[in-house]
Design a protein around this motif. Structure first.
Motif, PDB file in Angstrom:
ATOM      1  N   ILE A 144       0.836  -1.207   0.000  1.00 32.50           N
ATOM      2  CA  ILE A 144       0.000   0.000   0.000  1.00 32.50           C
ATOM      3  C   ILE A 144       0.868   1.254   0.000  1.00 32.50           C
ATOM      4  CG2 ILE A 144      -1.586   1.369   1.432  1.00 32.50           C
ATOM      5  CD1 ILE A 144      -2.768  -1.321   2.391  1.00 32.50           C
ATOM      6  N   LYS A 185       2.960   1.668  -3.311  1.00 33.24           N
ATOM      7  CA  LYS A 185       2.128   2.047  -4.460  1.00 33.24           C
ATOM      8  C   LYS A 185       1.303   3.304  -4.185  1.00 33.24           C
ATOM      9  CE  LYS A 185       1.741  -2.729  -6.082  1.00 33.24           C
ATOM     10  NZ  LYS A 185       0.800  -3.869  -6.355  1.00 33.24           N
ATOM     11  N   ILE A 229      -1.242   3.940  -2.175  1.00 31.89           N
ATOM     12  CA  ILE A 229      -2.689   3.727  -2.178  1.00 31.89           C
ATOM     13  C   ILE A 229      -3.275   4.416  -0.949  1.00 31.89           C
ATOM     14  CG2 ILE A 229      -4.550   2.027  -2.175  1.00 31.89           C
ATOM     15  CD1 ILE A 229      -2.543   0.040  -3.402  1.00 31.89           C
ATOM     16  N   THR A 285      -7.749  -0.562   4.318  1.00 29.91           N
ATOM     17  CA  THR A 285      -7.275  -0.900   2.968  1.00 29.91           C
ATOM     18  C   THR A 285      -6.518  -2.216   2.996  1.00 29.91           C
ATOM     19  OG1 THR A 285      -7.003   1.473   2.543  1.00 29.91           O
ATOM     20  CG2 THR A 285      -6.007  -0.044   0.962  1.00 29.91           C
TER      21      THR A 285
END
Length: 342
Positions: free
Chosen positions: A189, A192, A194, A204
């Motif tokens: 996460i 990247k 996110i 998430t």
């Protein structure tokens, strides 16, 4: 069992108390919030390592936390400190303690207190990859919730649902059977980028784990108490007193009178407290080394080393080493103080 306790928040909603006392070290009925969190788990689990995630290196805070673990629980528990210098979300806070993200891990956010309905038997959770602690609530749209299927497995994590999907609110306590999987997902996460609401969120990572066939169930708690605002802190203090979740050094179940003072139960009186010509309680916590004279105090928290004279106080919190006399003609009031008439 390893435990990770993120507590890097500034506690801004509890000013002016938190600049001098970090929120997890605020005492309610004789015990700090962090003591009560550890205590609830310690009676059911063998804790090996506890990692505290704080904002920056703070020698006194770290020593206080070590002392709580060492002196009040077990000297064999290893204590670690990790630093989240900038608030970047719940997943990022946990990842700061990646050294402990291996094997069985409990993640506990320090904003709330909880009490279990029954002892946790983790060997009965072996068919799951983890468990989310939840509480049934009347207004699920204000919380992150989980949605379960008929077999008790979580099939979705929803943040503040607009439709009545589930009333099982996530309270901020999580169990992972193999935390290395969580570490991997959080690392993905972050690498990247996110983001949810501008931060790296634990929900998430939980969704990604579920997509990758991780199975989660729930552990429902009996009570879930908020310590995030002054009003909620007072409500939590009242709950602890009423439900006798306090030290032995407290009042009996009936009013007690001596030396022109009256202490009305449920109330907590710390050590080396002097009370003269006053009425205390109900629902009052007075911590150590305080002096109360010619006063009436109800539904309040009086922190350590406070002097109160000629006062009529209710629904109030008086911070450490303060002095209050209603007849004073001059006062010194610190930043963020609230002296409203209400």
């Amino acid at each position: 069992m390893n435990v990770i306790i993120p507590m890097a928040g500034l506690g801004s909603r509890l000013k002016p108390i938190t600049p001098t006392t970090p929120k997890p070290l605020i005492k309610l009925a004789g015990k700090t919030i962090i003591h009560r969190i550890i205590e609830e788990l310690y009676q059911y689990n063998q804790l090996e390592k506890i990692g505290f995630v704080i904002q920056s290196k703070q020698d006194q805070l770290e020593e206080d936390l070590r002392e709580i673990v060492r002196d009040e629980f077990n000297q064999k528990i290893q204590v670690y400190f990790f630093y989240q210098k900038k608030a970047r979300g719940t997943a990022h806070a946990i990842y700061c303690a990646k050294e402990l993200l291996q094997g069985k891990v409990l993640v506990i956010f320090s904003d709330t207190l909880f009490f279990l309905k029954k002892a946790i038997k983790f060997n009965q959770l072996e068919k799951y990859d983890g468990a989310i602690f939840v509480k049934k609530v009347k207004n699920p749209s204000a919380y992150g919730v989980v949605h379960k299927n008929e077999s008790g497995e979580i099939i979705n994590f929803i943040e503040k649902p607009t439709k009545p999907i589930s009333n099982l609110a996530i309270i901020g306590v999580y169990y992972f059977k193999d935390a290395a999987r969580l570490q991997y997902e959080i690392r993905q996460i972050i690498s990247k980028k996110i983001l949810e609401k501008g931060e790296y969120q634990l929900t998430t990572a939980l969704r990604k784990l579920s997509i990758n066939d991780a199975k989660f169930t729930t552990i429902e708690v009996e009570d879930w108490l908020d310590c995030g605002t002054p009003n909620k802190l007072l409500e939590t203090n009242q709950y602890l007193l009423k439900n006798k979740k306090q030290k032995i050094r407290t009042t009996s179940s009936t009013a007690r009178e001596f030396n022109n003072k009256e202490v009305i139960s449920p109330s907590y009186i710390g050590e080396n407290v002097v009370i003269k010509n006053s009425t205390i309680g109900p629902h009052v916590s007075i911590e150590d080394n305080c002096v109360i004279e010619d006063s009436k105090i109800t539904h309040s928290i009086i922190q350590e080393g406070v002097i109160v004279k000629k006062a009529n106080i209710t629904n109030s919190i008086i911070g450490k080493h303060s002095q209050y006399n209603s007849e004073s003609k001059s006062v010194i009031i610190g930043p963020h103080s609230n002296l409203n008439i209400e």
